[in-house]
Design an enzyme around this catalytic site. Structure first.
Site, PDB file in Angstrom:
ATOM      1  N   THR A   1      -3.044  -8.214  14.288  1.00  0.00           N
ATOM      2  CA  THR A   1      -1.987  -7.633  13.446  1.00  0.00           C
ATOM      3  C   THR A   1      -2.310  -6.178  13.083  1.00  0.00           C
ATOM      4  OG1 THR A   1      -3.081  -8.707  11.593  1.00  0.00           O
ATOM      5  CG2 THR A   1      -1.119  -9.775  12.465  1.00  0.00           C
TER       6      THR A   1
ATOM      7  N   ARG B   1       0.785  -1.236   0.000  1.00  0.00           N
ATOM      8  CA  ARG B   1       0.000   0.000   0.000  1.00  0.00           C
ATOM      9  C   ARG B   1       0.817   1.286   0.000  1.00  0.00           C
ATOM     10  NH1 ARG B   1      -3.225  -3.815   2.125  1.00  0.00           N
ATOM     11  NH2 ARG B   1      -2.327  -3.571   4.190  1.00  0.00           N
TER      12      ARG B   1
ATOM     13  N   CYS C   1      -7.569 -17.982  -2.557  1.00  0.00           N
ATOM     14  CA  CYS C   1      -6.926 -17.343  -3.722  1.00  0.00           C
ATOM     15  C   CYS C   1      -7.652 -17.589  -5.038  1.00  0.00           C
ATOM     16  CB  CYS C   1      -5.497 -17.831  -3.879  1.00  0.00           C
ATOM     17  SG  CYS C   1      -4.470 -17.395  -2.496  1.00  0.00           S
TER      18      CYS C   1
ATOM     19  N   ASP D   1     -13.838 -11.482  12.106  1.00  0.00           N
ATOM     20  CA  ASP D   1     -12.801 -10.806  11.308  1.00  0.00           C
ATOM     21  C   ASP D   1     -13.074  -9.300  11.220  1.00  0.00           C
ATOM     22  OD1 ASP D   1     -10.541 -10.404   9.736  1.00  0.00           O
ATOM     23  OD2 ASP D   1     -11.518 -10.975   7.865  1.00  0.00           O
TER      24      ASP D   1
HETATM   25 CA    CA Z   1      -8.470 -10.349   8.650  1.00  0.00          CA
END
Ligand code: CA
Length: 717
Positions: free
Chosen positions: A274, A156, A645, A339
């Site tokens: 994270t 990014r 993916c 999530d």
């Molecule tokens: Ca995630």
């Protein structure tokens, strides 16, 4: 509001499918060696430092840091291009990348030079006035590291500081390059390479330290953010966002406190948290704000049985940028299990609220609520839903906690929930215009069926979310449910008034997965979208004033800058990221593929893009495999190992290969690719360690079946 249970009945017998190696690229890419044809540039100072970034408004022709300013507003004072003349905007130059994967970077533009990263963490320096390449640096990320990247091999952006360019690489390195030549100053490894960490976020440089986090919470890691001395690369501090094994000493008092909000043996799964994207810096308060991600695994029943808030998951945390010490936190989603990261873009602004000027931090995280916090102490000022939120009815202003809807935690069984793991808003940057007082949110509504994976076994290094992939696969739905789901899936620009706490207007897009925003003093906002259009809108009303076909989906944010008094608008175009990789039919509906370019516009320019050939896709699969058990097993295994993916139901979204189009000849190489790692340099590693030859063959049977289903649907024999 749609009842989460109404569709649930229809969906509960089907599957959402995930997979684990995100790397495969449609065509081989020959790594480009470092080209250094830049003569010593006479003009560029490139000596960006904190004072210069803090005073960024005194040089509005430059875009000095990721969000232009430390407060990350993505608002430019430039107004040569404005609502009255934007219809004269034209393509001035474009630059073709050699890669074919997602582009998410915000370029940095300083003194006529543009610095950006591309796919595979490569760095490019260009003449911002002409698009001529000055130098490029390929950090040679091993293709096989892509197996650890949930959401494409993207990057990014870079940071610039005192003549150096900084980039974090997919495989966890932080590299300092000479901004004039691209020569490497230093490299440090920021991760433990035995764990599936990745870096896709842009570094920020604060008080002489380069701040970088990482990703990997879908695979099993513990999150942290680190600071390195910009000159030497020496580590200055590291802040872990969640506690480790309590048998070991805690790294900080904050983590000792946080450990009381966890249960079970979370550290064995990594735990997550994270810091993979957003940060903001307040130079007056000397506070660094970090956005913390989801739990690892997602499913809290596995990660922290018995519950708990699981600090500092899904939180905004304020740190002292010099020491890395904790100052305050606000948790958006206590006990995160969907999530629902709080890694989304944070904007700092001073707003008059109830008659008082407040220093606020603004965020629209994945969970669907728009937060206004006091950034001096983390106090909640307001939180209102900016999209449909079926997991919580509201945020209690007294406690600052969401009031959850019964069943949304899918403890008793699968639950259809909006927003999805894609988020009501993901990493795609917002923008804030002090002129209109509005925040522009690239928002989306996507439903998702969450259900516990009863057979969950932690597989080190691979997809480990603890959510059963066989609950909500789109391709498994009856046509009427598919139609309902397609109806629910939306994307839009929401113009949000953070003081009045309400939507003012919206621009409805065909689909989710649209690009980041730019706002300017010309009463304009700019955005590219998932169906391949780059457009300008009035910032006060949302009326579309100008657009151009970009020939590919755009997910990155535009920037604007000026050279010799001429204003430019520039954006990285290139379809990619989690949505096209993962979302199958939802993403395929966009009908775009990846064409990787920088597009740069100015008034009166008349450039055109070369026409592109749409590759002819022919369905020519081998004969059906007459073994229903193998196909069913293959479907489950595909879901567990391949979907993340190659897309739900083996439907490609325009970035990685659509496996349904594998022909008989290619299918002969199946075991060599899946188990032998024939395409490892493109990211498709060998799965020999986790799949037996029989299992690989079962997945092949499922893929062939999907090809034949597509043939049937198209009316061919
Ligand atoms: Ca995630």
């Amino acid at each position: 509001m749609t009842s989460p249970l109404r569709l649930l009945t229809a969906l509960c017998c089907s599957a959402f499918v995930f997979l684990s190696a995100c790397g495969q690229e449609p065509e081989p890419v020959s790594p480009e060696s470092v080209v250094d044809e830049a003569e010593e540039p006479a003009g560029p100072r490139l000596d960006v430092d904190g004072a210069r970034i803090i005073a960024a408004d005194s040089e509005p022709g430059n875009w000095l840091s990721h969000g232009r300013t430390y407060d990350e507003q993505r608002y430019s004072p430039l107004e040569q291009i404005n609502a009255a003349n934007v219809n004269e905007l034209g393509l001035d130059w474009y630059y073709d990348f050699e890669t074919k994967r997602g582009l998410e970077a915000t370029p940095i533009v300083v003194d006529g030079m543009m610095f950006t990263s591309g796919a595979w963490s490569r760095v490019y320096a260009l003449d911002a006035g002409t698009g001529d390449l000055l130098w490029t640096h390929d950090p040679e990320v091993p293709g096989e590291w892509a197996v650890h990247a949930c959401c494409d091999v993207v990057n990014r952006g870079v940071a610039l500081w005192k003549g150096s360019v900084f980039v974090g690489t997919l495989d966890g390195r932080l590299i300092s390059l000479d901004a004039k030549t691209g020569a490497v100053n230093w490299t440090v490894l920021t991760i433990d390479k035995s764990k599936p960490y990745t870096i896709t976020g842009a570094p920020r440089v604060v008080n002489g330290k380069v701040i970088i986090g990482n990703g990997g919470a879908e695979y099993g890691v513990r999150g942290y953010v680190s600071a390195y001395d910009a000159e030497t690369g020496a580590i200055a501090w590291r802040f872990y966002t969640i506690p480790g094994d309590p048998a070991e000493p805690f790294e900080s008092e904050a983590l000792e406190m946080a450990a009381g909000t966890w249960n079970g043996e979370w550290w064995k799964f990594g735990g997550g948290g994270t810091v993979w994207d957003s940060m903001a810096f307040d130079s007056e308060l000397n506070l660094l704000y970090i956005g913390v991600g989801n739990g690892s695994p997602w499913n809290q029943q596995i990660r922290s049985p018995g519950g708990g808030d699981n600090l500092f998951l899904s939180s905004i945390v304020a740190l002292n940028p010099d020491s890395g010490k904790y100052v305050w936190h606000y948790q958006t989603t206590p006990g995160e299990t969907w999530d629902y990261t709080a890694t989304q873009h944070m904007i700092l602004a001073d707003l008059e609220i109830d008659g008082a000027l407040r220093k606020v931090i603004l965020q629209a995280p994945k969970n669907g609520f728009f937060y206004v916090l006091d950034r001096e102490n983390g106090e909640l000022i307001s939180a209102e839903p900016y999209v449909q939120t079926t997991w919580a009815t509201h945020v209690d202003p007294e406690t600052g906690r969401p009031v959850e809807v019964e069943g949304a935690r899918y403890k008793e069984g699968p639950a259809l929930v909006v927003p999805a793991p894609y988020g009501a808003h993901n990493w795609h940057p917002m923008a804030f215009s002090p002129d209109s007082g509005l925040i522009y949110i690239p928002a989306q509504d996507i439903p998702f069926v969450y259900g516990t994976d009863e057979n969950f076994e932690f597989t080190p290094g691979l997809w480990n979310v603890g959510v059963n992939p066989l609950y909500a696969s789109f391709s498994e739905q009856p046509p009427e449910v598919q139609a309902q789901l397609m109806e629910m899936v939306k994307g839009q620009i929401i113009a949000w008034d953070p003081v009045a706490r309400r939507e003012v207007w919206r621009v409805q897009h065909a689909l989710p997965g649209n690009g980041g925003m730019l706002a300017t003093a010309g009463n304009l906002i700019f955005q590219g979208n998932s169906t391949g259009t780059f457009a300008a809108y009035r910032a006060d009303t949302g009326d579309q004033l100008w657009s151009m076909s970009a020939q590919t989906g755009i997910v990155a944010s535009p920037v604007t800058y000026s050279i010799d008094g001429e204003q430019y608008i520039s954006v990285l175009a290139g379809w990619g990221g989690a949505f096209p990789l993962f979302a199958g039919d939802f993403a395929a509906a966009a009908g775009v593929r990846n064409v990787s370019r920088i597009l740069t516009f100015k008034l009166g320019a008349t450039g055109a893009l070369p026409s592109i050939e749409t590759p002819k896709m022919v369905l020519d699969p081998p004969p059906r495999v007459d073994d229903a058990d193998a196909i069913a097993r293959g479907k489950q295994l595909y879901s567990d190992r391949c979907m993340v993916c190659h897309g739900d139901g083996a439907v490609g979204g325009g970035v990685t290969p659509d496996l349904r189009y594998m022909d008989a000849e290619k299918h002969q190489m199946w075991q060599g690719i899946v188990l032998g790692g024939l395409h490892r340099e493109r990211g498709m590693v060998s799965f020999a360690g986790v799949l037996t030859p029989e299992e690989s063959t079962a997945i092949q049977a499922f893929v062939i079946e999907r090809s034949h289903q597509m043939l049937e649907a198209s009316g061919s024999p």
